[in-house]
Design a protein around this motif. Structure first.
Motif, PDB file in Angstrom:
ATOM      1  N   ASP A 128     -10.167  15.975 -25.085  1.00 57.76           N
ATOM      2  CA  ASP A 128     -10.571  17.585 -25.165  1.00 57.76           C
ATOM      3  C   ASP A 128     -10.471  18.094 -23.853  1.00 57.76           C
ATOM      4  O   ASP A 128     -10.021  19.146 -23.458  1.00 57.76           O
ATOM      5  N   ASP A 129     -11.182  17.446 -22.850  1.00 58.26           N
ATOM      6  CA  ASP A 129     -11.242  17.750 -21.614  1.00 58.26           C
ATOM      7  C   ASP A 129     -10.750  16.625 -20.696  1.00 58.26           C
ATOM      8  O   ASP A 129     -11.411  15.843 -20.112  1.00 58.26           O
ATOM      9  N   PRO A 130      -9.179  16.890 -20.132  1.00 56.44           N
ATOM     10  CA  PRO A 130      -8.813  15.922 -19.274  1.00 56.44           C
ATOM     11  C   PRO A 130      -9.414  15.631 -17.846  1.00 56.44           C
ATOM     12  O   PRO A 130      -9.252  14.477 -17.405  1.00 56.44           O
ATOM     13  N   PHE A 131      -9.793  16.859 -17.365  1.00 51.22           N
ATOM     14  CA  PHE A 131     -10.377  16.535 -16.081  1.00 51.22           C
ATOM     15  C   PHE A 131     -11.812  15.736 -16.094  1.00 51.22           C
ATOM     16  O   PHE A 131     -12.159  14.987 -15.334  1.00 51.22           O
ATOM     17  N   GLU A 132     -12.532  16.150 -17.005  1.00 53.97           N
ATOM     18  CA  GLU A 132     -13.798  15.264 -17.331  1.00 53.97           C
ATOM     19  C   GLU A 132     -13.582  13.802 -17.562  1.00 53.97           C
ATOM     20  O   GLU A 132     -14.249  13.079 -17.040  1.00 53.97           O
ATOM     21  N   SER A 133     -12.715  13.675 -18.315  1.00 53.80           N
ATOM     22  CA  SER A 133     -12.259  12.428 -18.633  1.00 53.80           C
ATOM     23  C   SER A 133     -11.822  11.542 -17.549  1.00 53.80           C
ATOM     24  O   SER A 133     -12.019  10.457 -17.474  1.00 53.80           O
ATOM     25  N   MET A 134     -11.082  12.102 -16.824  1.00 49.49           N
ATOM     26  CA  MET A 134     -10.410  11.481 -15.412  1.00 49.49           C
ATOM     27  C   MET A 134     -11.663  10.992 -14.781  1.00 49.49           C
ATOM     28  O   MET A 134     -11.669   9.731 -14.068  1.00 49.49           O
ATOM     29  N   GLU A 135     -12.758  11.910 -14.496  1.00 43.79           N
ATOM     30  CA  GLU A 135     -13.820  11.547 -13.774  1.00 43.79           C
ATOM     31  C   GLU A 135     -14.559  10.337 -14.496  1.00 43.79           C
ATOM     32  O   GLU A 135     -14.907   9.563 -13.536  1.00 43.79           O
ATOM     33  N   LYS A 136     -14.865  10.359 -15.580  1.00 47.00           N
ATOM     34  CA  LYS A 136     -15.653   9.221 -16.160  1.00 47.00           C
ATOM     35  C   LYS A 136     -14.559   7.873 -16.033  1.00 47.00           C
ATOM     36  O   LYS A 136     -15.237   6.768 -15.763  1.00 47.00           O
ATOM     37  N   ILE A 137     -13.171   8.061 -16.160  1.00 43.23           N
ATOM     38  CA  ILE A 137     -12.418   6.824 -15.839  1.00 43.23           C
ATOM     39  C   ILE A 137     -12.479   6.425 -14.513  1.00 43.23           C
ATOM     40  O   ILE A 137     -12.444   5.118 -14.413  1.00 43.23           O
ATOM     41  N   ILE A 138     -12.355   7.234 -13.477  1.00 50.64           N
ATOM     42  CA  ILE A 138     -12.587   6.907 -12.073  1.00 50.64           C
ATOM     43  C   ILE A 138     -13.945   6.242 -11.924  1.00 50.64           C
ATOM     44  O   ILE A 138     -13.994   4.983 -11.425  1.00 50.64           O
ATOM     45  N   ASP A 139     -14.852   6.545 -12.439  1.00 53.13           N
ATOM     46  CA  ASP A 139     -16.418   6.127 -12.349  1.00 53.13           C
ATOM     47  C   ASP A 139     -16.290   4.625 -13.311  1.00 53.13           C
ATOM     48  O   ASP A 139     -17.130   3.672 -12.389  1.00 53.13           O
ATOM     49  N   LEU A 140     -15.670   4.492 -13.984  1.00 53.22           N
ATOM     50  CA  LEU A 140     -15.516   3.191 -14.823  1.00 53.22           C
ATOM     51  C   LEU A 140     -15.061   1.854 -13.848  1.00 53.22           C
ATOM     52  O   LEU A 140     -15.307   0.757 -14.005  1.00 53.22           O
ATOM     53  N   GLY A 141     -14.117   2.572 -13.086  1.00 53.35           N
ATOM     54  CA  GLY A 141     -13.468   1.652 -12.385  1.00 53.35           C
ATOM     55  C   GLY A 141     -12.012   1.438 -12.573  1.00 53.35           C
ATOM     56  O   GLY A 141     -11.516   0.218 -11.967  1.00 53.35           O
ATOM     57  N   PHE A 142     -11.371   2.097 -13.466  1.00 52.51           N
ATOM     58  CA  PHE A 142      -9.917   1.948 -13.812  1.00 52.51           C
ATOM     59  C   PHE A 142      -9.108   2.349 -12.511  1.00 52.51           C
ATOM     60  O   PHE A 142      -9.298   3.222 -11.708  1.00 52.51           O
ATOM     61  N   GLU A 143      -7.831   1.545 -12.358  1.00 49.90           N
ATOM     62  CA  GLU A 143      -7.056   1.933 -11.209  1.00 49.90           C
ATOM     63  C   GLU A 143      -6.003   3.093 -11.601  1.00 49.90           C
ATOM     64  O   GLU A 143      -5.610   3.596 -10.699  1.00 49.90           O
ATOM     65  N   ARG A 144      -5.592   3.144 -12.753  1.00 45.58           N
ATOM     66  CA  ARG A 144      -4.637   4.223 -13.171  1.00 45.58           C
ATOM     67  C   ARG A 144      -4.967   4.585 -14.559  1.00 45.58           C
ATOM     68  O   ARG A 144      -5.633   3.887 -15.418  1.00 45.58           O
TER      69      ARG A 144
END
Length: 224
Positions: A128-144
């Motif tokens: 629902d919120d791509p920008f919030e989701s992106m921050e979570k994914i970055i924090d988790l350590g994904f590369e892409r």
């Protein structure tokens, strides 16, 4: 900056055609009609015996991306197998029942994947919120993040893709996928901050070696 091309392979026949070309890596899966699920172990073992880096998709079933304990365990087993046979990376994504990134379950899988390159797949496009989701994914350590910009295809979703690239500030690679072809790749090449592209190179419902060659040529010409 070298632009990288990831090609999605849905079967070993296509895989053997793809590895003849200069691709950066192959996302390995089966069942294109459902968007791809985890390939059998024999396919993973065969693919990793070749020189091209392999990133199998870790998706235990078709449908949504909300997984129960049993399904999560199956994903862990698949990741362990991929690591054991020498896969360079894996591709997965888990959402909760509110269409947000399931941080806790993703964290479990990320820890199991230690040492491998991580891609969060197009489950991202259901959030629902791509920008919030992106921050979570970055924090988790994904590369892409593999994304079509929350539209039917990446060309239609290019505005969101460009916004994500800007907001990411190069902390993660935003990789356009879904309908990326030689005919429209220049739309994405315009954004010099996009470092990777994803394509299945399917034309008229079948893999096209000619399309892959044209796609590679267009990317190479852009870099010269």
């Amino acid at each position: 900056m070298i632009k990288k091309l990831e090609v999605c392979s849905f079967n070993i026949i296509d895989f053997n055609k793809i590895i003849k070309q200069k691709v950066s890596r192959i996302e390995l899966c089966i069942n294109k009609e459902v968007g791809g699920i985890t390939p059998p172990e024999k396919d993973i073992a065969y693919a990793t015996s070749k020189k091209t880096p392999i990133h199998p998709i870790i998706r235990p079933r078709p449908g949504n991306f909300t997984y129960n304990t049993k399904e999560l365990s199956k994903m862990i087993n698949s990741i362990e197998y991929c690591k054991d046979v020498g896969c360079r990376g894996v591709v997965f994504g888990v959402l909760d029942d509110k269409n947000s990134v399931d941080y806790k379950k993703c964290e479990i899988l990320v820890k199991e994947s230690k040492g491998m390159s991580l891609t969060f797949h197009m489950a991202f496009d259901l959030t629902d919120d791509p920008f919030e989701s992106m921050e979570k994914i970055i924090d988790l350590g994904f590369e892409r993040i593999l994304t079509r910009g929350q539209k039917q295809n990446a060309e239609d979703g290019i505005n969101l893709i460009n916004k994500l690239v800007d907001k990411s500030k190069e902390r993660i690679s935003i990789m356009p996928g879904a309908g990326v072809r030689s005919s429209n790749i220049n739309l994405f090449l315009k954004n010099k901050k996009i470092k990777e592209f994803h394509s299945s190179c399917y034309i008229n419902n079948s893999f096209s070696e000619r399309e892959l060659e044209k796609l590679i040529k267009t990317i190479e010409e852009n870099q010269n």
